[in-house]
Write a protein that holds these residues in place. Structure first.
Motif, PDB file in Angstrom:
ATOM      1  N   THR A  99       3.326  -4.659 -11.657  1.00 42.40           N
ATOM      2  CA  THR A  99       3.594  -3.416 -10.908  1.00 42.40           C
ATOM      3  C   THR A  99       4.981  -3.257 -12.356  1.00 42.40           C
ATOM      4  O   THR A  99       5.447  -3.933 -12.514  1.00 42.40           O
ATOM      5  CB  THR A  99       4.370  -4.434  -9.769  1.00 42.40           C
ATOM      6  OG1 THR A  99       3.540  -4.974  -8.794  1.00 42.40           O
ATOM      7  CG2 THR A  99       5.817  -3.492  -9.258  1.00 42.40           C
ATOM      8  N   LYS A 100       5.695  -1.677 -12.362  1.00 41.39           N
ATOM      9  CA  LYS A 100       6.695  -1.601 -12.723  1.00 41.39           C
ATOM     10  C   LYS A 100       7.028  -1.113 -11.801  1.00 41.39           C
ATOM     11  O   LYS A 100       8.602  -0.040 -12.076  1.00 41.39           O
ATOM     12  CB  LYS A 100       5.249  -0.263 -13.720  1.00 41.39           C
ATOM     13  CG  LYS A 100       4.343  -0.461 -14.299  1.00 41.39           C
ATOM     14  CD  LYS A 100       5.598  -0.567 -15.810  1.00 41.39           C
ATOM     15  CE  LYS A 100       4.395  -1.209 -16.965  1.00 41.39           C
ATOM     16  NZ  LYS A 100       3.793  -2.055 -16.828  1.00 41.39           N
ATOM     17  N   ALA A 101       6.749  -0.274 -10.889  1.00 45.94           N
ATOM     18  CA  ALA A 101       7.140   0.854  -9.547  1.00 45.94           C
ATOM     19  C   ALA A 101       7.295   0.241  -8.618  1.00 45.94           C
ATOM     20  O   ALA A 101       6.243   0.209  -8.073  1.00 45.94           O
ATOM     21  CB  ALA A 101       8.092   1.459  -9.904  1.00 45.94           C
ATOM     22  N   PHE A 102       8.073   0.500  -7.716  1.00 48.06           N
ATOM     23  CA  PHE A 102       8.043   0.459  -5.747  1.00 48.06           C
ATOM     24  C   PHE A 102       7.997   1.700  -5.654  1.00 48.06           C
ATOM     25  O   PHE A 102       9.307   2.438  -6.075  1.00 48.06           O
ATOM     26  CB  PHE A 102       8.601  -0.532  -4.939  1.00 48.06           C
ATOM     27  CG  PHE A 102       8.712  -1.874  -5.136  1.00 48.06           C
ATOM     28  CD1 PHE A 102       7.762  -2.636  -4.703  1.00 48.06           C
ATOM     29  CD2 PHE A 102       9.373  -2.677  -6.650  1.00 48.06           C
ATOM     30  CE1 PHE A 102       6.988  -4.171  -5.319  1.00 48.06           C
ATOM     31  CE2 PHE A 102       9.025  -3.732  -6.685  1.00 48.06           C
ATOM     32  CZ  PHE A 102       7.812  -4.496  -6.711  1.00 48.06           C
ATOM     33  N   CYS A 103       7.047   2.429  -4.367  1.00 41.79           N
ATOM     34  CA  CYS A 103       7.935   2.817  -3.546  1.00 41.79           C
ATOM     35  C   CYS A 103       6.902   3.691  -1.991  1.00 41.79           C
ATOM     36  O   CYS A 103       6.917   2.782  -1.994  1.00 41.79           O
ATOM     37  CB  CYS A 103       6.341   4.529  -3.928  1.00 41.79           C
ATOM     38  SG  CYS A 103       7.355   5.822  -3.610  1.00 41.79           S
ATOM     39  N   ALA A 130       6.781   4.280   7.228  1.00 37.22           N
ATOM     40  CA  ALA A 130       7.336   4.161   5.311  1.00 37.22           C
ATOM     41  C   ALA A 130       6.222   2.717   5.774  1.00 37.22           C
ATOM     42  O   ALA A 130       6.002   1.459   6.553  1.00 37.22           O
ATOM     43  CB  ALA A 130       8.438   3.473   5.712  1.00 37.22           C
ATOM     44  N   GLN A 131       6.012   2.892   3.830  1.00 38.02           N
ATOM     45  CA  GLN A 131       4.309   1.858   4.220  1.00 38.02           C
ATOM     46  C   GLN A 131       5.351   1.504   2.652  1.00 38.02           C
ATOM     47  O   GLN A 131       5.377   2.576   1.626  1.00 38.02           O
ATOM     48  CB  GLN A 131       3.629   2.169   4.278  1.00 38.02           C
ATOM     49  CG  GLN A 131       2.534   1.609   3.301  1.00 38.02           C
ATOM     50  CD  GLN A 131       1.072   2.128   2.877  1.00 38.02           C
ATOM     51  OE1 GLN A 131       1.269   3.733   2.315  1.00 38.02           O
ATOM     52  NE2 GLN A 131       0.592   1.478   3.674  1.00 38.02           N
ATOM     53  N   LEU A 132       4.993   0.429   1.724  1.00 35.84           N
ATOM     54  CA  LEU A 132       6.234   0.082   0.850  1.00 35.84           C
ATOM     55  C   LEU A 132       4.896  -0.306  -0.738  1.00 35.84           C
ATOM     56  O   LEU A 132       3.076  -0.983   0.385  1.00 35.84           O
ATOM     57  CB  LEU A 132       6.785  -1.493   0.867  1.00 35.84           C
ATOM     58  CG  LEU A 132       6.919  -1.891  -1.104  1.00 35.84           C
ATOM     59  CD1 LEU A 132       7.673  -1.471  -1.650  1.00 35.84           C
ATOM     60  CD2 LEU A 132       7.435  -3.759  -0.368  1.00 35.84           C
ATOM     61  N   SER A 151      -0.127  -2.899  -1.747  1.00 38.25           N
ATOM     62  CA  SER A 151       0.461  -2.413  -0.189  1.00 38.25           C
ATOM     63  C   SER A 151       0.066  -3.347   0.403  1.00 38.25           C
ATOM     64  O   SER A 151      -0.643  -3.975   0.647  1.00 38.25           O
ATOM     65  CB  SER A 151      -0.800  -0.489  -0.311  1.00 38.25           C
ATOM     66  OG  SER A 151      -0.791  -0.375   0.751  1.00 38.25           O
ATOM     67  N   CYS A 152       1.409  -2.465   1.252  1.00 40.03           N
ATOM     68  CA  CYS A 152       1.605  -3.703   2.288  1.00 40.03           C
ATOM     69  C   CYS A 152       0.348  -2.804   3.634  1.00 40.03           C
ATOM     70  O   CYS A 152       0.308  -3.371   4.258  1.00 40.03           O
ATOM     71  CB  CYS A 152       2.809  -3.777   3.034  1.00 40.03           C
ATOM     72  SG  CYS A 152       3.524  -1.592   3.866  1.00 40.03           S
ATOM     73  N   ASN A 205       1.069  -2.693   7.542  1.00 34.67           N
ATOM     74  CA  ASN A 205       2.154  -3.082   8.487  1.00 34.67           C
ATOM     75  C   ASN A 205       3.053  -2.366   8.017  1.00 34.67           C
ATOM     76  O   ASN A 205       4.291  -1.926   6.889  1.00 34.67           O
ATOM     77  CB  ASN A 205       2.952  -4.258   7.834  1.00 34.67           C
ATOM     78  CG  ASN A 205       3.540  -4.804   8.159  1.00 34.67           C
ATOM     79  OD1 ASN A 205       4.525  -4.558   8.622  1.00 34.67           O
ATOM     80  ND2 ASN A 205       3.434  -6.572   7.701  1.00 34.67           N
ATOM     81  N   ILE A 206       3.224  -0.915   9.030  1.00 36.09           N
ATOM     82  CA  ILE A 206       4.183   0.068   8.561  1.00 36.09           C
ATOM     83  C   ILE A 206       5.247  -0.309   9.432  1.00 36.09           C
ATOM     84  O   ILE A 206       5.280  -0.571  10.746  1.00 36.09           O
ATOM     85  CB  ILE A 206       3.291   1.507   8.891  1.00 36.09           C
ATOM     86  CG1 ILE A 206       1.835   1.385   8.903  1.00 36.09           C
ATOM     87  CG2 ILE A 206       4.769   2.362   9.074  1.00 36.09           C
ATOM     88  CD1 ILE A 206       1.743   2.269   7.414  1.00 36.09           C
ATOM     89  N   PHE A 207       6.255   0.437   8.831  1.00 40.52           N
ATOM     90  CA  PHE A 207       7.638   0.086   9.600  1.00 40.52           C
ATOM     91  C   PHE A 207       8.116   1.396   9.850  1.00 40.52           C
ATOM     92  O   PHE A 207       8.077   2.818   9.557  1.00 40.52           O
ATOM     93  CB  PHE A 207       9.274   0.084   9.022  1.00 40.52           C
ATOM     94  CG  PHE A 207      10.247  -0.281   9.849  1.00 40.52           C
ATOM     95  CD1 PHE A 207      10.644  -1.004  10.274  1.00 40.52           C
ATOM     96  CD2 PHE A 207      11.432   0.808   9.502  1.00 40.52           C
ATOM     97  CE1 PHE A 207      11.918  -1.332  10.943  1.00 40.52           C
ATOM     98  CE2 PHE A 207      12.382   0.861   9.955  1.00 40.52           C
ATOM     99  CZ  PHE A 207      12.840  -0.606  10.592  1.00 40.52           C
TER     100      PHE A 207
END
Length: 131
Positions: free
Chosen positions: A27-31, A46-48, A70-71, A74-76
């Motif tokens: 893992t280098k980054a999160f989006c 929103a999905q992480l 990915s989550c 599991n969406i907010f």
């Protein structure tokens, strides 16, 4: 100003995701990928995701396509009350504010902060680097 009740829901959602998942070493980054869930109801999701690449020069965010985690479903979700075409912008700003608050005070903020970057944006648009 950030509404605390929606932030608390967001914070619990993100706590659950980060607590129960070991992020891949690469893992280098999160989006935080944003989606329009329902145009007529002004609901946005929103999905992480964790990305195995990060390029600070890539404003279009092609690096975020190198998804290593990915989550998933599991969406907010957030709902805006905008009746015009700016609901997506308000949703992005709201979620951005919640991510910024989480990075300052969230239970597992260190997981996100350990990456080279945290970004947010709609999947068909440009990404905004938050940290």
């Amino acid at each position: 100003m950030l509404q605390m009740n929606i932030y608390e829901e967001f914070s619990h959602w993100l706590d659950d995701i980060l607590e129960n998942n070991d992020m891949p070493e690469e893992t280098k980054a999160f989006c935080f990928n944003l989606y329009e869930e329902s145009d007529e109801d002004h609901i946005y999701g929103a999905q992480l995701i964790a990305a195995g690449e990060y390029d600070p020069e890539d404003k279009e965010g092609e690096w975020a396509c190198d998804e290593v985690w990915s989550c998933e479903e599991n969406i907010f979700t957030v709902e805006t009350s905008d009746e015009d075409d700016t609901g997506w912008a308000h949703a992005q700003e709201l979620i951005k504010e919640m991510v910024e608050e989480y990075l300052k005070n969230g239970k597992y903020a260190d997981i996100l902060s350990s990456a080279e970057a945290v970004a947010i944006g709609f999947v068909d648009g440009d990404l905004e680097i938050i940290s």
